[in-house]
Enzyme design. Structure first.
Site, PDB file in Angstrom:
ATOM      1  N   HIS A 277       5.756  26.187  16.619  1.00  0.00           N
ATOM      2  CA  HIS A 277       6.067  26.832  15.334  1.00  0.00           C
ATOM      3  C   HIS A 277       7.132  25.977  14.652  1.00  0.00           C
ATOM      4  O   HIS A 277       6.913  24.795  14.391  1.00  0.00           O
ATOM      5  CB  HIS A 277       6.496  28.276  15.624  1.00  0.00           C
ATOM      6  CG  HIS A 277       6.640  29.184  14.446  1.00  0.00           C
ATOM      7  ND1 HIS A 277       6.238  28.850  13.174  1.00  0.00           N
ATOM      8  CD2 HIS A 277       7.155  30.454  14.352  1.00  0.00           C
ATOM      9  CE1 HIS A 277       6.500  29.868  12.355  1.00  0.00           C
ATOM     10  NE2 HIS A 277       7.065  30.852  13.042  1.00  0.00           N
TER      11      HIS A 277
ATOM     12  N   HIS B 194      -3.077  23.524  12.396  1.00  0.00           N
ATOM     13  CA  HIS B 194      -2.581  24.827  11.946  1.00  0.00           C
ATOM     14  C   HIS B 194      -3.561  25.902  12.366  1.00  0.00           C
ATOM     15  O   HIS B 194      -4.776  25.677  12.362  1.00  0.00           O
ATOM     16  CB  HIS B 194      -2.415  24.850  10.416  1.00  0.00           C
ATOM     17  CG  HIS B 194      -1.512  25.934   9.957  1.00  0.00           C
ATOM     18  ND1 HIS B 194      -1.941  27.227   9.752  1.00  0.00           N
ATOM     19  CD2 HIS B 194      -0.191  25.920   9.698  1.00  0.00           C
ATOM     20  CE1 HIS B 194      -0.903  27.958   9.378  1.00  0.00           C
ATOM     21  NE2 HIS B 194       0.167  27.199   9.337  1.00  0.00           N
TER      22      HIS B 194
ATOM     23  N   ASP C 143       5.520  20.875   8.501  1.00  0.00           N
ATOM     24  CA  ASP C 143       6.586  20.263   9.299  1.00  0.00           C
ATOM     25  C   ASP C 143       6.495  18.737   9.310  1.00  0.00           C
ATOM     26  O   ASP C 143       7.491  18.066   9.584  1.00  0.00           O
ATOM     27  CB  ASP C 143       6.536  20.798  10.739  1.00  0.00           C
ATOM     28  CG  ASP C 143       6.945  22.258  10.797  1.00  0.00           C
ATOM     29  OD1 ASP C 143       7.801  22.658  10.001  1.00  0.00           O
ATOM     30  OD2 ASP C 143       6.394  23.002  11.632  1.00  0.00           O
TER      31      ASP C 143
HETATM   32  N1  CMC Z   1      -2.371  17.474  18.375  1.00  0.00           N
HETATM   33  C1  CMC Z   1      -3.452  17.234  19.166  1.00  0.00           C
HETATM   34  N2  CMC Z   1      -4.504  18.056  19.225  1.00  0.00           N
HETATM   35  C2  CMC Z   1      -4.463  19.155  18.475  1.00  0.00           C
HETATM   36  C3  CMC Z   1      -3.391  19.458  17.639  1.00  0.00           C
HETATM   37  C4  CMC Z   1      -2.320  18.574  17.605  1.00  0.00           C
HETATM   38  N3  CMC Z   1      -1.256  18.812  16.830  1.00  0.00           N
HETATM   39  N4  CMC Z   1      -3.625  20.621  17.002  1.00  0.00           N
HETATM   40  C5  CMC Z   1      -4.806  21.039  17.444  1.00  0.00           C
HETATM   41  N5  CMC Z   1      -5.319  20.156  18.329  1.00  0.00           N
HETATM   42  C6  CMC Z   1      -6.592  20.253  19.009  1.00  0.00           C
HETATM   43  C7  CMC Z   1      -6.470  21.099  20.251  1.00  0.00           C
HETATM   44  O1  CMC Z   1      -6.116  20.320  21.366  1.00  0.00           O
HETATM   45  C8  CMC Z   1      -7.844  21.683  20.355  1.00  0.00           C
HETATM   46  O2  CMC Z   1      -8.698  20.720  20.884  1.00  0.00           O
HETATM   47  P1  CMC Z   1      -9.825  21.123  21.962  1.00  0.00           P
HETATM   48  O3  CMC Z   1     -10.728  22.077  21.232  1.00  0.00           O
HETATM   49  O4  CMC Z   1     -10.454  19.820  22.320  1.00  0.00           O
HETATM   50  O5  CMC Z   1      -9.085  21.765  23.087  1.00  0.00           O
HETATM   51  C9  CMC Z   1      -8.254  21.905  18.922  1.00  0.00           C
HETATM   52  O6  CMC Z   1      -7.507  20.940  18.170  1.00  0.00           O
HETATM   53  C10 CMC Z   1      -7.938  23.284  18.413  1.00  0.00           C
HETATM   54  O7  CMC Z   1      -6.546  23.493  18.580  1.00  0.00           O
HETATM   55  P2  CMC Z   1      -5.858  24.839  19.017  1.00  0.00           P
HETATM   56  O8  CMC Z   1      -4.612  24.530  19.746  1.00  0.00           O
HETATM   57  O9  CMC Z   1      -6.846  25.733  19.703  1.00  0.00           O
HETATM   58  O10 CMC Z   1      -5.563  25.455  17.623  1.00  0.00           O
HETATM   59  P3  CMC Z   1      -4.548  26.591  17.380  1.00  0.00           P
HETATM   60  O11 CMC Z   1      -4.981  27.239  16.129  1.00  0.00           O
HETATM   61  O12 CMC Z   1      -4.383  27.454  18.552  1.00  0.00           O
HETATM   62  O13 CMC Z   1      -3.173  25.777  17.234  1.00  0.00           O
HETATM   63  C11 CMC Z   1      -1.231  24.838  16.491  1.00  0.00           C
HETATM   64  C12 CMC Z   1      -2.476  25.615  16.087  1.00  0.00           C
HETATM   65  C13 CMC Z   1      -0.305  24.746  15.297  1.00  0.00           C
HETATM   66  C14 CMC Z   1      -0.510  25.591  17.632  1.00  0.00           C
HETATM   67  C15 CMC Z   1      -1.646  23.440  16.981  1.00  0.00           C
HETATM   68  O14 CMC Z   1      -2.334  22.767  15.951  1.00  0.00           O
HETATM   69  C16 CMC Z   1      -0.457  22.626  17.451  1.00  0.00           C
HETATM   70  O15 CMC Z   1      -0.023  22.752  18.597  1.00  0.00           O
HETATM   71  N6  CMC Z   1       0.113  21.767  16.552  1.00  0.00           N
HETATM   72  C17 CMC Z   1       1.319  21.020  16.886  1.00  0.00           C
HETATM   73  C18 CMC Z   1       2.565  21.859  16.661  1.00  0.00           C
HETATM   74  C19 CMC Z   1       2.879  22.065  15.205  1.00  0.00           C
HETATM   75  O16 CMC Z   1       2.843  21.152  14.406  1.00  0.00           O
HETATM   76  N7  CMC Z   1       3.243  23.305  14.857  1.00  0.00           N
HETATM   77  C20 CMC Z   1       3.602  23.688  13.476  1.00  0.00           C
HETATM   78  C21 CMC Z   1       2.614  24.660  12.950  1.00  0.00           C
HETATM   79  S1  CMC Z   1       2.622  24.956  11.215  1.00  0.00           S
HETATM   80  C22 CMC Z   1       4.183  25.160  10.592  1.00  0.00           C
HETATM   81  C23 CMC Z   1       5.090  25.982  11.400  1.00  0.00           C
HETATM   82  O17 CMC Z   1       4.802  27.099  11.754  1.00  0.00           O
HETATM   83  O18 CMC Z   1       6.166  25.482  11.679  1.00  0.00           O
END
Ligand code: CMC
Length: 375
Positions: free
Chosen positions: A226, A265, A316
């Site tokens: 987050h 996201h 971010d």
């Molecule tokens: N780096 C590498 N792979 C990613 C990333 C990333 N940043 N984001 C998503 N993926 C991949 C993930 O590994 C998955 O792949 P697979 O289907 O092969 O396992 C696929 O994309 C779907 O991802 P998910 O984790 O199931 O998606 P989610 O909706 O649960 O996660 C998230 C959203 C924000 C937690 C994730 O994108 C993430 O961890 N991002 C990095 C942290 C980040 O930048 N957070 C800030 C969020 S927005 C602003 C805020 O709130 O601060």
């Protein structure tokens, strides 16, 4: 096989209605009380946006004058709050110190003990403005303490953004910097049922007080999935070093199954609606500070991520390097996010109070069958 009734991470689950903001991934838009966030970032002060989030309408000229005067009058830190921060080791993360300080403000608010003192809307309106005014003073105090510097007193002749920068750095930067900072605050102010806001609403739904709900929200915001992502972006930039290393670094990081911070996201799958506005602000900072290398690295990692994973940046990603150029310590970035999101958090806490239902979901038990002690 996953039970169809189980919604891990509440993904895709609509848990309540809200009138505060709407996130529309299909149209790639974010509206605060109906206004596109890009328009607000272009034309409004952060104080106007705070007022809009709380009251549903932008302030009239007279309302704004009164609101600004009130906010400016509440900026000075109580010595007891300084002492509470000082009791947190200087090596602790600034989010830990911020969480402690906000929790302590709740302990100092004796009106909570009045009859209906927790839920009284007038008291809560006052608490929201108080928290808005106090958070910059707390965050600036924490950064200066980390640098071994004396605190700088707030100035009531400065608007919210300028005063925040003044208290942090002890000098006023050029207008282009102030404006980029204001834009970041507007963009960070509100984002519907994100993890920290939902945390705040869960706590409010027990009819606990606003300070408790905000303290919990700060804890949720700290995590790297987050708000902690904005500082994590700069840790990645430090590892990469320069634009020409971005592809190799990314390939290694992805091979190690690392999440690339500042990308992806839960709601936006085709790009975060706030990124173009913050990227423009970053470009202005890059020009101001003559740091084309920073933008080159930014673009190189974004392009490599698009090519490898087709995953786009979230807010971010541009705000991390923007705060770095402004001169903030990396570990202060997430507290800056909190100082903006206090507006959205408190708006949601009050919306929760106004039509409350205890948030208490169910779980499917998958542990051992019923069994009995052999005694
Ligand atoms: N780096 C590498 N792979 C990613 C990333 C990333 N940043 N984001 C998503 N993926 C991949 C993930 O590994 C998955 O792949 P697979 O289907 O092969 O396992 C696929 O994309 C779907 O991802 P998910 O984790 O199931 O998606 P989610 O909706 O649960 O996660 C998230 C959203 C924000 C937690 C994730 O994108 C993430 O961890 N991002 C990095 C942290 C980040 O930048 N957070 C800030 C969020 S927005 C602003 C805020 O709130 O601060």
């Amino acid at each position: 096989m996953t039970d169809p009734d189980i919604h891990k991470g509440l993904a895709g689950v609509v848990v309540d209605t809200t009138t505060i903001s709407s996130v529309n991934p299909q149209t790639n838009s974010l509206l605060y009380r109906g206004y596109p966030v890009q328009e607000l970032a272009a034309h409004c002060s952060f104080e106007e946006v705070a007022y809009l989030l709380w009251h549903g309408e932008l302030p009239t000229a007279d309302e704004l004058v009164a609101f600004e005067a009130l906010e400016r009058s509440l900026r000075t830190l109580d010595d007891r709050t300084r002492r509470a921060i000082d009791d947190v080791p200087v090596t602790a993360h600034p989010m830990d110190a911020l969480r402690t300080a906000v929790s302590q403000l709740g302990g100092l608010d004796t009106t909570l003990q009045q009859p209906d003192g927790i839920l009284d809307p007038a008291l809560n309106d006052g608490r929201a403005v108080y928290l808005l005014a106090q958070l910059p003073s707390i965050v600036a105090y924490i950064q200066r303490r980390g640098r071994g510097l004396e605190p700088v007193e707030p100035r009531d002749d400065l608007d919210f953004s300028r005063n925040f920068l003044w208290m942090t750095f002890g000098e006023l930067p050029d207008d282009v910097v102030v404006d980029a900072f204001r834009v970041s605050l507007v963009l960070y102010a509100e984002h519907s049922f994100n993890a920290s806001t939902f945390t705040a609403r869960v706590i409010a739904s027990t009819l606990s007080d606003v300070y408790s709900a905000v303290t919990g929200a700060i804890g949720a915001l700290k995590g790297p999935l987050h708000g902690g992502a904005n500082e994590a972006v700069m840790h990645a930039f430090a590892e990469i070093g320069s634009a020409d290393n971005a592809e190799t670094w990314l390939d290694t990081a992805l091979a190690e199954k690392r999440k690339i911070m500042g990308f992806g996201h839960r709601v936006y799958k085709n790009g975060d609606s706030r990124v173009p506005t913050m990227r423009s602000a970053l470009e202005r900072l890059v020009e101001h500070y003559d740091r084309a290398d920073m933008l080159a690295l930014y673009d190189a990692l974004e392009n490599a991520m698009a090519a490898r994973k087709n995953i786009k940046p979230n807010l971010d990603y541009p705000s991390g390097p923007a705060y770095s150029l402004m001169g903030f310590d990396t570990e202060t970035f997430t507290p800056l996010f909190a100082a903006a999101r206090i507006t959205g958090w408190t708006a949601h806490i009050f919306e929760q109070y106004a039509a409350n239902s205890l948030i208490r979901p169910l779980s499917q038990y998958t542990g051992p069958e019923e069994r009995h002690l052999e005694r």
